[in-house]
Design an enzyme around this catalytic site. Structure first.
Site, PDB file in Angstrom:
ATOM      1  CG  HIS A   1      -4.042  -3.390   2.815  1.00 52.67           C
ATOM      2  ND1 HIS A   1      -3.046  -2.973   3.668  1.00 52.67           N
ATOM      3  CD2 HIS A   1      -4.599  -2.270   2.314  1.00 52.67           C
ATOM      4  CE1 HIS A   1      -2.999  -1.648   3.688  1.00 52.67           C
ATOM      5  NE2 HIS A   1      -3.934  -1.198   2.873  1.00 52.67           N
TER       6      HIS A   1
ATOM      7  CB  CYS B   1      -1.014  -0.037   1.152  1.00 57.22           C
ATOM      8  SG  CYS B   1      -2.322   1.198   0.980  1.00 57.22           S
TER       9      CYS B   1
ATOM     10  CD  GLU C   1      -2.022  -6.134   5.231  1.00 53.89           C
ATOM     11  OE1 GLU C   1      -1.629  -6.536   4.123  1.00 53.89           O
ATOM     12  OE2 GLU C   1      -2.082  -4.924   5.536  1.00 53.89           O
TER      13      GLU C   1
END
Lengths: 223, 258
Positions: free
Chosen positions: A200, A90, A202
């Site tokens: 993202h 990001c 994650e």
């Protein structure tokens, strides 16, 4: 032991990315016996000693760059990318570029030759329907290179994005994935030992966890 | 090919336990927000909203532990709301693993708080929660006002103007709950939703009133919502997240099915 350093420069939520890497690291350990250790750190020695480095980032670029410059994170990333796999996420990816339009214009690290631009106030899709900014939610990523980090990730899988500024690159051969939100945007970059994502991983459930898992076994540019 | 509309299950938690009952048939501990969140993540939920209704300040430490535990096992975005009043509250929740915080009463009491929060942490993690109630009479133009304290306390603030102000202060998303519809199961207040969604350029999460899958689809198609939030239809196992997404897809809405 697979040592992963997550660079901490005081901005935002590093817990999520560390936890997601620990999660896939534990899966890998169960299969291969090799354990993963994740350290959240701003210590140059720890980052230099790690096997892999994650360069995350959330928030406004001016504040991020101020901390990156204060802690000399650019030198740590530049050094790491010469010798080992680096994953930028990001704003971490945006910080690698030469310049961002955000906050009235901010010089970034210039480690890759791209620029960061604003989506615009009147963003529209192909049917002329208004698109909201930030680009927030799950969008498809079209893989434009056959990179080891895409292994096991179906092409056009959805990943979670949240950003109001997007990356555009001169070196299109470094683009590893694209998305469309009103315009075509760079969703992922591959340049030597660096892999960078606008989304993202994650926060992207199975597709993202697979990508993180691939990062833990990726040997970098030589792979 | 476009951005998917999101489905967000909402967990109300008191002192670290899910309340309003979650009734999954095969879940070990339906009161455990970690277990419930993990299950929703695996079932295809696009985000989780965790609403802390713990009354006392002392018990709030439990909430932080819970958020940390959820974030360690759930790999989709997590929003935490309820009792967020200071920049320190936000920092604590973000450090525990929340991706966004939802600010409600504190925004009404001190609108500048939203500006400070967005400047400090970025708009991407600042959700302003709006509890709206219709105040116009039948023959008047539609008008909604902000209410606090579970819809009991009027503030006199007009919703559209308020939401525009919150966005200009840096709110990155609006969680819009119709207090008229909340708990009724007769569907969202679509006129409210559409009016707010058209007034601002940030995503709107529709909330309050979902009783069936058509309500979710209507929220997007007629209410112009970017995301739909529901609790009981999922908690009580009336519908799965996948059924909800399949239904939305059948009505032509882009959803994340993979």
């Amino acid at each position: 032991m697979n040592q992963v350093a997550v660079i901490d420069y005081g901005m935002g939520n590093l817990h999520s990315v560390a936890k997601a890497i620990e999660h896939v690291g534990a899966e890998l350990a169960a299969e291969s016996g090799q354990a993963t250790k994740v350290t959240i750190t701003s210590d140059p020695a720890q980052i230099a000693a790690a096997d892999r480095v994650v360069f995350p980032g959330v928030g406004a670029i001016r504040d991020c760059m101020a901390e990156i410059n204060r802690l000399d994170v650019g030198a740590m990333v530049a050094s790491a990318m010469k010798t080992k796999p680096v994953l930028a996420i990001c704003v971490g990816m945006q910080a690698l570029m030469a310049h961002s339009e955000e906050n009235g214009g901010v010089d970034c690290l210039g480690l890759l030759s791209g620029r960061v631009k604003f989506f615009g106030e009147d963003l529209r899709d192909d049917n002329d329907a208004r698109l909201k900014v930030p680009h927030m939610g799950w969008n498809r990523v079209t893989q434009t290179s056959d990179h080891p980090l895409w292994r096991g990730v179906p092409d056009n899988s959805r990943f979670y994005f949240v950003h109001s500024y997007y990356v555009t690159m001169d070196e299109t051969d470094q683009v590893a994935g694209r998305s469309v939100y009103g315009r075509e945007i760079v969703a992922a970059i591959s340049a030597g030992n660096i892999f960078a994502t606008q989304f993202h991983p994650e926060k992207s459930q199975n597709a993202g966890l697979t990508l993180l898992r691939n990062f833990l076994t990726w040997n970098g540019a030589s792979d | 090919m476009a951005l998917a509309k999101r489905i967000i299950p909402c967990l109300d938690c008191d002192r670290g336990r899910v309340v309003k009952g979650v009734q999954f048939v095969d879940i070990r501990d339906a009161g455990d927000p970690v277990e419930v969140s993990r299950r929703y993540g695996e079932a295809g939920a696009d985000e989780i909203t965790f609403l802390d209704i713990t009354a006392s300040h002392e018990d709030r430490a439990t909430t932080v532990d819970t958020v940390r535990a959820i974030a360690g096992q759930v790999f989709i975005p997590l929003t935490v709301g309820g009792g967020i009043r200071t920049l320190e509250d936000i920092r604590t929740m973000l450090n525990a693993g929340a991706d966004k915080v939802s600010i409600n009463t504190a925004a009404v009491q001190n609108p500048e708080f939203v500006r400070e929060a967005a400047e400090r942490f970025g708009s991407q993690c600042i959700v302003v929660a709006v509890d709206a109630k219709r105040v116009s009479a039948e023959d008047e133009p539609l008008r909604w006002e902000i209410f606090t304290h579970g819809g009991r306390k009027p503030t006199g603030l007009e919703v559209i103007e308020w939401v525009r102000r919150m966005v200009s202060y840096g709110a990155g998303e609006i969680l819009l709950t119709s207090m008229d519809r909340d708990g009724t199961k007769i569907g969202f207040d679509l006129e409210l939703n559409r009016a707010v969604s058209e007034a601002v350029n940030v995503p709107i999460i529709a909330s309050g009133g979902v009783g069936n899958l058509d309500h979710l689809a209507d929220g997007v198609l007629l209410g112009a919502a970017d995301a739909v939030l529901a609790a009981s239809i999922f908690h009580f196992g009336e519908y799965t997240i996948r059924e909800a997404k399949a239904h939305m897809a059948s009505r032509g809405i882009e959803v994340r099915l993979d």
